[in-house]
Design a protein around this motif. Sequence first.
Motif, short mmCIF file in Angstrom:
data_model
loop_
_atom_site.label_atom_id
_atom_site.label_comp_id
_atom_site.label_asym_id
_atom_site.label_seq_id
_atom_site.Cartn_x
_atom_site.Cartn_y
_atom_site.Cartn_z
N GLY A 10 0.77 -1.24 0.00
CA GLY A 10 0.00 0.00 0.00
C GLY A 10 0.80 1.28 0.00
N VAL A 11 2.13 1.18 -0.05
CA VAL A 11 2.99 2.37 -0.05
C VAL A 11 3.70 2.46 -1.40
CG1 VAL A 11 4.93 3.56 1.03
CG2 VAL A 11 3.33 2.24 2.44
N ALA A 12 3.55 3.61 -2.08
CA ALA A 12 4.25 3.86 -3.33
C ALA A 12 5.46 4.75 -3.04
CB ALA A 12 3.32 4.56 -4.33
N ARG A 13 6.62 4.34 -3.56
CA ARG A 13 7.85 5.11 -3.35
C ARG A 13 8.37 5.60 -4.70
NH1 ARG A 13 7.99 0.91 0.27
NH2 ARG A 13 9.06 -0.48 -1.20
N ILE A 14 8.41 6.91 -4.84
CA ILE A 14 8.84 7.56 -6.08
C ILE A 14 10.21 8.20 -5.85
CG2 ILE A 14 8.29 9.34 -7.79
CD1 ILE A 14 5.35 9.12 -6.78
N THR A 15 11.13 7.97 -6.78
CA THR A 15 12.47 8.57 -6.67
C THR A 15 12.80 9.29 -7.97
OG1 THR A 15 13.19 6.77 -5.21
CG2 THR A 15 14.90 8.14 -6.20
N ASP B 244 -5.33 0.75 -4.38
CA ASP B 244 -4.47 -0.10 -3.57
C ASP B 244 -3.33 0.70 -2.92
OD1 ASP B 244 -5.94 -2.37 -4.13
OD2 ASP B 244 -4.74 -2.85 -5.91
N ILE B 245 -3.06 1.87 -3.44
CA ILE B 245 -2.00 2.72 -2.89
C ILE B 245 -2.61 3.66 -1.86
CG2 ILE B 245 -0.28 4.50 -3.43
CD1 ILE B 245 -0.07 3.21 -6.22
N ARG B 246 -2.07 3.61 -0.66
CA ARG B 246 -2.64 4.37 0.45
C ARG B 246 -1.76 5.52 0.91
NH1 ARG B 246 -6.82 1.86 2.92
NH2 ARG B 246 -6.31 2.61 5.02
N VAL B 247 -0.48 5.46 0.63
CA VAL B 247 0.47 6.51 1.00
C VAL B 247 1.52 6.61 -0.11
CG1 VAL B 247 2.14 7.33 2.72
CG2 VAL B 247 0.18 5.96 3.46
N VAL B 248 1.99 7.83 -0.37
CA VAL B 248 3.00 8.06 -1.40
C VAL B 248 4.20 8.78 -0.79
CG1 VAL B 248 3.49 9.16 -3.63
CG2 VAL B 248 1.19 8.25 -3.16
N THR B 249 5.40 8.29 -1.09
CA THR B 249 6.62 9.00 -0.69
C THR B 249 7.38 9.42 -1.94
OG1 THR B 249 8.13 7.09 -0.56
CG2 THR B 249 6.77 7.55 1.38
N LEU B 250 8.11 10.53 -1.84
CA LEU B 250 8.85 11.05 -2.98
C LEU B 250 10.20 11.57 -2.50
CD1 LEU B 250 7.36 13.26 -5.81
CD2 LEU B 250 9.67 13.63 -4.96
N THR B 251 11.27 11.16 -3.16
CA THR B 251 12.61 11.61 -2.78
C THR B 251 13.47 11.72 -4.03
OG1 THR B 251 14.41 11.24 -1.19
CG2 THR B 251 13.58 9.30 -2.37
N GLY B 252 14.76 12.04 -3.85
CA GLY B 252 15.69 12.15 -4.96
C GLY B 252 16.81 11.13 -4.83
N ALA B 253 17.37 10.70 -5.96
CA ALA B 253 18.50 9.78 -5.95
C ALA B 253 19.79 10.57 -5.78
CB ALA B 253 18.54 9.00 -7.26
N ALA C 184 9.86 5.50 5.68
CA ALA C 184 9.17 4.21 5.62
C ALA C 184 8.36 3.97 6.89
CB ALA C 184 10.19 3.09 5.43
N GLU C 185 8.91 4.36 8.04
CA GLU C 185 8.20 4.19 9.30
C GLU C 185 6.93 5.04 9.33
OE1 GLU C 185 8.96 4.63 14.15
OE2 GLU C 185 10.55 5.13 12.72
N LEU C 186 7.04 6.29 8.90
CA LEU C 186 5.87 7.17 8.87
C LEU C 186 4.83 6.63 7.89
CD1 LEU C 186 4.34 9.75 9.58
CD2 LEU C 186 5.74 10.96 7.88
N THR D 94 2.94 3.72 9.29
CA THR D 94 1.94 4.14 10.28
C THR D 94 0.70 4.70 9.60
OG1 THR D 94 3.66 4.65 11.89
CG2 THR D 94 1.52 5.69 12.23
N LEU D 95 0.91 5.55 8.61
CA LEU D 95 -0.21 6.21 7.95
C LEU D 95 -1.07 5.27 7.13
CD1 LEU D 95 1.56 9.46 6.66
CD2 LEU D 95 -0.01 9.28 8.59
N LYS D 96 -0.46 4.24 6.53
CA LYS D 96 -1.22 3.40 5.60
C LYS D 96 -2.34 2.61 6.28
CE LYS D 96 1.80 -0.70 5.68
NZ LYS D 96 0.78 -1.65 6.16
#
Length: 280
Positions: free
Chosen positions: A31-36, A66-75, A212-214, A217-219
């Motif tokens: 349920g967590v999408a991780r965008i980089t 199906d995706i409940r939380v989204v994270t976004l960061t840089g490489a 990832a921990e946050l 929790t949110l999802k």
Amino acid sequence: MKDAAREAGETIPGKHGGMQMNEILYEEAEGVARITLNRPESGNAFNQPMADALLEVALKVGHDPDIRVVTLTGAGRMFCVGGDVGDFAKNSDKIGVFLAHLAGTLHQSLAQFSMMKKPLITLVNGPAAGAGMSVAIGGDFVLAAPEASFTAAYCAIGLTPDGGMTWTLPRLIGLRQAQDIILSNRRVGAEEAVGLGMATRMVSGDLAAAGAELAATLKDRAIQTMGQARWLLNTGMTESYVAQMDRELQSIVAAGESAEGREGVSAFLARREPDFKGAN
């Protein structure tokens, strides 16, 4: 997307000039999408292929239940240094059309992120400048590494802000501070950004682990309810007090009648943990 890719993670393919592009990395699990943002050799600067890929993934995460939380960061060392100025120079003979296409695509992506009914966590792993700063401060939760910094950058090269910066920044920190940061082009470090309200908190340890921990929790929270609260927060600054209370009234009635609202109340009375995922 294939189930195997959904579990293992994948690179979002897009097409630009008939070629596959890998400027955005995408992983999805539980349920967590991780965008980089994935142009580390260029400070994750936005070119048109990366803007196109971000729009593609923004549409996916915004509309996939199906995706409940989204994270976004840089490489790499940078979060994002903004637009690729080298590309600006290469397209100087048609710069107006070029910028309209690039900024317009980015704006569509950010609009999708702002309207989706799920939280966005930005993990600012390094310098965020120009459009990169606009993206960074657009999260509902902005976690910043000690080496993160925020610089408007536009006026230094004779351009004006994009990516919603002139809407978001004054609402986060007030007009006077926003004027200082945008017009003087001064660099704001992570600790000051937290103090001003540009970032949620500074993370001295593992930024990815904290994100990832946050997200974990949110999802498991009431995502639909959270999405509606997100909408109320985003629109509240432009509505009158009475009009916003009317919106809140309609929203809380709908929430109370929803599966999440019924589950939350039942769980509270039964003194158990709510199962919001099951309720949906």
